[in-house]
Design an enzyme around this catalytic site. Sequence first.
Site, PDB file in Angstrom:
ATOM      1  N   ASP A 151      -5.026  -3.755  -2.964  1.00  0.00           N
ATOM      2  CA  ASP A 151      -4.161  -3.501  -1.810  1.00  0.00           C
ATOM      3  C   ASP A 151      -3.690  -4.801  -1.151  1.00  0.00           C
ATOM      4  O   ASP A 151      -4.489  -5.642  -0.744  1.00  0.00           O
ATOM      5  CB  ASP A 151      -4.950  -2.655  -0.800  1.00  0.00           C
ATOM      6  CG  ASP A 151      -4.062  -2.049   0.264  1.00  0.00           C
ATOM      7  OD1 ASP A 151      -3.222  -2.769   0.820  1.00  0.00           O
ATOM      8  OD2 ASP A 151      -4.225  -0.844   0.545  1.00  0.00           O
TER       9      ASP A 151
ATOM     10  N   SER B  68       0.835  -1.199   0.000  1.00  0.00           N
ATOM     11  CA  SER B  68       0.000   0.000   0.000  1.00  0.00           C
ATOM     12  C   SER B  68       0.874   1.256   0.000  1.00  0.00           C
ATOM     13  O   SER B  68       1.737   1.396  -0.849  1.00  0.00           O
ATOM     14  CB  SER B  68      -0.969  -0.042   1.180  1.00  0.00           C
ATOM     15  OG  SER B  68      -2.003   0.894   1.007  1.00  0.00           O
TER      16      SER B  68
END
Length: 721
Positions: free
Chosen positions: A202, A56
């Site tokens: 993610d 991320s």
Amino acid sequence: MRQFLILLGIIGFTAGEPVRIGLALSGGAALGLAHIGVLKVLEREGLDFVGIAGNSMGSLVGGVYAAGYSAVEIESIALNADWDRLFSSQPAFGAQYLQEKQQAQRYVLRFHHQRFVPYLPSGLVPLQNVELLLNRLLAEIEFNTGYDFDSLVIPYRAVSVDVNKGELVVLRSGRLEQAIRASIAIPGVFSPEVIDGRELVDGGVLEYLPVEAVKEFQPDFIIAVLTMRRLEKPGRSLVDIASRSIDLMGIAGVQGAKRMADVVIEPDVTRFLHSDFARAKELIAAGESAAVQALPLIREKLRGRVVISVRKRVESKVLPVVREVRFEGLKRTRRSLILPYVRTREGAGLNLGAVISDIERLFNAGLFEDVNFRLEPAGRDSVAVVYEVTERPFGFYAIGVRYDNYDNVVVGGEVGDENILGSGATVRLAGNLGNPNEVRFGVTGTRIFRIPFGYRLDGYFSSSTRTLWKEGRFYSSYLARITGAVAEAGYITGRDGFFNVGVKGERVDYVGAAVDTLNAENVAGLLFNMEFNNQDRLDLPGKGIAYRLSGFYSNSRVWSERNFLKLNLSAEQVVQIFAPVSIRFWGDFGYSFGHLSFSEYFLTGGEQFLGLAPEEFVTTQRMVLGSALRLRLFRMLNQEEYPVYLEFGGNLGTFSRVERLITEGISLDDVHWGAGAGVMTNTPLGPLRFWGALGNFLKKTPHPGGIRFYLSLGKEFRYRR
């Protein structure tokens, strides 16, 4: 000296034991900006890494660092970034044509549909603007390293998740920009990134702290940086809620990852939200503080050991020739429509900066949700530049609601398609309920024959209630019904202006005791319209200038019943003196030659003339000047787009014929003025304005004046009357 000692340690001629350090950076959305502060401290300490793995925001910071940017350079990027712009799904405001800005921002809500079935995107924000930033930063290093993450300045891994299979995916090669884009795609907030046919999101969904991924580099010592909020209560934004959900899913895995690391640095991000990108400076400072506190432990564990560096010097490659320019993903849009946006030409040398500029222009055309590129070998020393586009759904619904204390509530909407036959033209059916009641059907566009050529064809029927005043007092209302059509076209002069010429024809009927003496009339003739607007926003601008010059020539030989020429110039400028204080100026000048039709009279009053009621003056001429001192009090919800202003302003004007003023002179009765104060701000429904003003306060009858209050909420989606 330091480099010499490292070299000795590598070949074994020092007493110190060599140590290979790996770095794992966690997710956390804005909280991950603290990684920058940690890197600043570790860099100052002279620590190097044999590999970095990121998830991320850790993937973004770690990937850019692995590409060769220093921690200070990344800090500068973060502090100067327009985060609201980066996470917007719309093209940059300044990159759109003025007509496109006006059309896109007329209504509060806008939905897309495919064949009248509402379109639900895989993510609310496609992250195109983030991709553009990453492309600018990384395209050159990607090319020079052969799209191999092990060949970067520091070897690198990006962690993501295949959303369809539910599998962890560690990205080791390909477009570094795409790998980072996949790793930061918070499910439900940002659309997935498609790489090799897989939809990736993610990595924090399965591995919040990617220690396992960094073990691929066989480090002897692992430093892990964890940016996770300890408080359970999330913020209210979608990013906060989705990021907190990922935190909760990753808590169990985080504990195991921490045990595999030799040192864990945990910046105190408790007081921040996942959406606090605007607080980048504070988050970076929190990372620095945590890293400084961790240094004694790191030094203790590394005492007597020599840190191995595998940093590479990346040499620039000779750029190939562009053999072919190709588009992938076009379904409806014609290639000829978008080719002018591309400056990369076949037969020329490859220029990566130009390719990225092409991507930006293609996205700003408003036809695509996502635009990217790839290079394909096309023979010796040549490549094909492939622009990968994802068309957005072109059908749309738009809804607007507006209230003011004179017309009350007006509801408006449009339904249409923005890319008819792949031409970029918009066909729409629009309507209002309120004042006016109106129906419009037409076609608009900003491109024709590969040039920025705006055009509009409209047929309409409207019914609006208007008012008549006599000597400053309300007299009566009447109804004006207009059936007409307009056709205009013209050249778009850059991003901030355009001029159009065309024709208009209308049939006007009047109903009401106040206008019983008026007969229905036909009005037809030539029109022109020139506009310029470089203001930072169309609604409640904070700076810039806007003006509009329009004219209409009616001739009785062409269906019209009267001969006249009507000219109108309106202008507004907002000048910022210093941070919270600015001055706003405005003016409106109208003049007519010949016998002006009643439907074309200038209607003056309301918010455009403080102290007068809307339409208090219905005249064949007007000259109005005004100014206001504006103070920015605060920003609602700490958001840049919601400033709250307090204004103190005044205006003066005359509605007498210039010829009479010249021959007879100007008297006090020819001049009208007003002054007042108001509060205004932007809201999710559009601008909110509240003004109290006193008009003609030094005058005696006629037009004795009085106190007027104006309240309005919502965007002005109604067409100019």
